[in-house]
Scaffold this motif. Structure first.
Motif, mmCIF file in Angstrom:
data_model
loop_
_atom_site.group_PDB
_atom_site.id
_atom_site.type_symbol
_atom_site.label_atom_id
_atom_site.label_comp_id
_atom_site.label_asym_id
_atom_site.label_seq_id
_atom_site.Cartn_x
_atom_site.Cartn_y
_atom_site.Cartn_z
ATOM 1 N N PRO A 100 0.827 -1.569 -0.021
ATOM 2 C CA PRO A 100 -0.277 -0.069 0.007
ATOM 3 C C PRO A 100 1.068 1.584 -0.216
ATOM 4 O O PRO A 100 1.056 1.800 1.179
ATOM 5 N N GLY A 252 -2.694 -4.208 1.291
ATOM 6 C CA GLY A 252 -2.826 -2.996 0.208
ATOM 7 C C GLY A 252 -2.753 -4.248 -1.361
ATOM 8 O O GLY A 252 -3.001 -3.676 -2.360
ATOM 9 N N SER A 254 -5.418 -4.668 -3.766
ATOM 10 C CA SER A 254 -6.947 -4.725 -4.657
ATOM 11 C C SER A 254 -7.339 -5.291 -5.837
ATOM 12 O O SER A 254 -8.527 -5.027 -6.228
#
Length: 601
Positions: A100, A252, A254
Motif C-alpha cells: 500500500p 494493499g 486491490s
C-alpha cells in the motif's frame, strides 16, 4: 539414478554444444520429463475447486508441492506460506502492486537487482512513495548509519530488497543483513516497519538456502526452471507468516482473481481471504507444471541435492577464473577483465567475501587495450558451438556500475540509437554490455577447456602469429577490398575508393528492409535469402538500386527489367530516418522482392 547419470543424460542431448548459460536456464533431464509424463498419464488432474476424485487429487498435489518447497528451504507451514506464481517477475509485480504505497513510504533496492525487482520502485513512485537504488557500499553506509528517530506512523513502511546473488556478476549478498535491518531499522524506519525481500532466483539454483537460519527474510522468491530447467512459467514466493511483509501485502491487495475472496459483491462489498496462498494466487494454478515440479524435486533428492550442484559449479568457476585471468597478449596486455565487486571494509557487511556461485562476467580487450565488443564474442562463440550470454543480462544497475557507465552515458548511448538487445556493443567509445558464462549440473572441465581454447584461438592466436615480439611496429597496412552495404542485410558493392564519414564508410548500412505492420527490420540471420539481393548506392547518396541475382530472378519468374529497382533519393538526407516506398506500377516488382525475403516489406 545418480548425479553422474543425470549429467551424462543431459550432455548426451547437447549434441556437442558447450552450454554455458545455466544462469539463464538450467537444462532438464530426460528422467524428469519421463517421470512427469508417467505421472500425468497415471493420474488426471481436475480443477481443485471442483468435486470428485480428480479434484481431490489436484488438491493433494498442490499440498505436496507446497510441502516440498518448504522442506527444500528448511521451514514449515506453521511459519511460512508458499505462493505459486507464473514466474519470479510475476512475483515481484505482485509484491509491488500489493504493497500500500503512499507518501512517506520508501523502496530501498540494491543496484544489483534484476530489472523486474528494480521496477518495484517505479510502482512505489507512482503512488508518491520515495525510492532509492543503492550500490553495495551505499547500502553499507545506510546500514551503519545510526538512526536518531523513526517514522511514528504505523501505516508507513519501507521495502528493503536485494538479490541473494547478482544475476550479472555472480557476487553474493549476505542474507543476514535482513536481521540487521530488523534489529536497528533503516533510513528512518524502525525494524517493525521494514519488509525484507530477497530475490533468490539465481542463488537458489546453485546454493542450498536455509530460511530457518534467516528468519528475518519476509519474502523469498525463487524460480524453478533456474533449478530444474523444467517446468518454465512457475515460481514460488515463500512468505513468512505474521511478518511485516505479509501484513503490508495483505493490506494493499486491490485485485482479486478467482478463489481469492471469502465474499464478493458486484456492488462493492469485498472480504478477501486471509490465508496467503488463497489470497495471492489469483486464478487457477498450472497443475501440469506442478506435476513437473514434483518430479524435479524427486530428481534433486536422488542426485544429492543442490549442495552437490554447488560443489561442482564452484570448482569449475574457480578453475575458469584462474585460467581466464592469465590470458594475455605477447606484449603483456590482458585479454580478459573479470567484472566483479572487490569486497573490502566499505561493503563486507553487505557482500560475501568468497567468490562462490556459478557466474563469471567479463569483457575482452585487444593487444592495445581497446574494447572488443561482446557481440563479436557472441558471434564467434556461436560458430564454435558455445552457448553463452551477452549484454547486461537484465541487470542494468550491476552492468553499468561494473562497466563504469553513468546514467548520462546510458542516455547518450540510447540517443545514439542503442537499445537493449541490439547488436551495438560499443557506442561512443563505451561498451554497452559484457559476456557472461555460468555453470550448472551438467557442466564439466571440458566446458572450461573449450571456453579458454576458444578465446585463445580467436583472440590471441592471430596476434601471436603476427608479432613475434612485444612492441613490433607494423610498417605497412594493405587494404585488399572495400565493400559497402547500403541496405543492412542485403548484398554489398565492391568499390575501389570510398568516402569515410564520422560513423565509418559513408552510406554504409544507411537503410534497412522493414516488415510492414510491425515496423521491424528484417534480418539476414533469419532471412538468409536476403544475401541474393544486391544494393548499390552512388557516393553522393542520390540513387539507390536493388538487384536480384540472375539465378534467383529466373527462379522467381521475373520479367526482363524487373530484376532491379532504382529509387531516387533526396540529397543531404543521409542522417534522416526515412521510408522509401515503391508504389504504382512498381508494386508487383516490390512484391517479388519481398517474396525473396519471405515477408511483407
Amino acid at each position: 539414478m545418480d548425479f553422474d547419470k543425470v549429467k551424462e543424460d543431459i550432455r548426451s542431448r547437447l549434441r556437442g554444444e558447450c552450454y554455458l548459460d545455466y544462469a539463464g536456464a538450467a537444462l532438464y533431464s530426460s528422467f524428469q520429463v519421463e517421470e512427469t509424463a508417467r505421472l500425468l498419464v497415471k493420474d488426471m488432474c481436475g480443477h481443485p475447486a471442483s468435486s470428485g476424485s480428480l479434484s481431490t487429487g489436484s488438491v493433494k498435489l498442490i499440498d505436496q508441492c507446497r510441502d516440498m518447497v518448504l522442506k527444500h528451504f528448511a521451514v514449515s507451514k506453521e511459519s511460512h506460506a508458499v505462493v505459486f506464481t507464473s514466474g519470479a517477475t510475476a512475483a515481484f509485480n505482485l509484491v509491488g502492486s500489493c504493497l500500500p504505497w503512499t507518501e512517506g513510504c520508501k523502496a530501498i533496492i540494491s543496484s544489483d537487482a534484476h530489472q523486474s525487482l528494480m521496477s518495484i520502485k517505479d510502482i512505489a513512485n507512482r503512488y508518491g512513495a520515495q525510492s532509492c537504488v543503492l550500490h553495495p557500499w551505499q547500502l553499507q553506509e545506510m546500514l551503519q548509519r545510526s538512526e536518531d528517530s523513526f517514522n511514528p506512523e504505523d501505516s508507513k513502511f519501507a521495502l528493503f530488497a536485494f538479490p541473494g546473488e547478482s544475476n550479472f556478476s555472480g557476487r553474493r549478498y549476505r542474507l543476514e543483513i535482513c536481521s540487521h535491518v530488523k534489529r536497528k531499522g533503516v533510513s528512518g524506519f524502525a525494524g517493525g516497519q521494514v519488509a525484507t525481500l530477497v530475490d533468490g532466483a539465481k542463488l537458489a539454483s546453485t546454493s542450498q538456502v536455509d530460511l530457518s537460519e534467516n528468519p528475518d527474510i519476509d519474502i523469498f522468491v525463487m524460480s524453478f526452471y533456474k533449478l530444474f530447467g523444467y517446468p518454465t512459467g512457475l515460481a514460488a514466493m515463500v512468505v513468512k507468516k505474521r511478518s511485516v511483509g505479509e501484513k503490508f501485502l495483505k493490506r494493499g491487495k486491490s485485485f482479486f482473481g478467482g478463489g481469492t475472496v471469502a465474499a464478493y459483491s458486484s456492488d462493492g462489498f469485498i472480504r478477501p481471504k486471509s490465508i496467503p496462498e488463497d489470497l495471492f494466487e489469483d486464478g487457477s494454478l498450472n497443475m501440469n507444471a506442478l506435476v513437473a515440479l514434483k518430479s524435479g524435486f524427486h530428481q534433486l533428492e536422488r542426485i544429492g541435492g543442490v549442495s552437490k550442484i554447488s560443489q561442482v559449479v564452484c570448482e569449475l568457476k574457480s578453475e575458469a577464473v584462474s585460467r581466464l585471468e592469465i590470458m594475455a597478449y605477447s606484449n603483456g596486455e590482458k585479454l580478459v577483465t573479470i567484472l566483479d565487486d572487490q569486497v573490502g571494509p566499505d561493503n563486507d557487511l553487505v557482500l560475501v567475501q568468497e567468490s562462490a556461485g556459478s557466474v563469471i562476467a567479463f569483457v575482452l580487450n585487444d593487444q592495445y587495450g581497446n574494447a572488443i565488443g561482446h557481440k563479436t564474442v557472441e558471434r564467434y562463440a556461436a560458430l564454435e558451438g558455445i552457448a553463452l550470454r551477452t549484454g547486461c543480462m537484465c541487470s542494468p544497475g550491476a552492468c553499468h556500475r561494473l562497466l563504469g557507465l553513468s546514467s548520462e552515458d546510458v542516455q547518450a548511448q540510447f540517443e545514439s540509437g542503442h537499445v537493449c538487445g541490439d547488436d551495438k556493443d560499443i557506442v561512443r567509445d563505451m561498451r554497452t554490455g559484457a559476456v557472461r558464462v555460468s555453470f550448472g549440473l551438467a557442466s564439466t572441465m571440458d566446458d572450461v577447456d573449450k571456453l579458454v581454447d576458444f578465446l585463445g584461438e580467436h583472440f590471441l592466436s592471430d596476434e601471436n602469429k603476427a608479432t613475434a615480439n612485444a612492441g613490433v611496429q607494423v610498417e605497412e597496412i594493405c587494404v585488399k577490398r572495400i565493400v559497402v552495404y547500403p541496405v543492412k542485410g542485403l548484398g554489398g558493392m565492391d568499390v575501389e575508393q570510398w568516402k569515410i564519414g564520422p560513423n565509418g564508410l559513408s552510406q554504409d548500412r544507411r537503410f534497412s528492409v522493414i516488415e510492414l505492420g510491425v515496423k521491424r527490420a528484417i534480418s539476414l540471420k533469419k532471412n538468409p535469402r536476403m544475401a541474393f539481393v544486391e544494393a548499390e548506392i552512388d557516393p553522393a547518396g542520390t540513387s539507390l538500386t536493388l538487384k536480384i541475382s540472375d539465378a534467383v530472378a529466373a527462379e522467381l519468374g521475373f520479367a526482363a527489367g524487373e530484376e532491379s529497382i532504382s529509387v531516387p533519393l533526396e540529397e543531404n538526407s543521409a542522417q534522416e530516418n526515412r521510408e522509401i516506398r515503391v508504389c504504382g506500377r512498381m508494386e508487383q516488382v516490390r512484391g517479388n522482392f519481398c517474396r525473396q525475403f519471405g515477408n511483407r516489406c
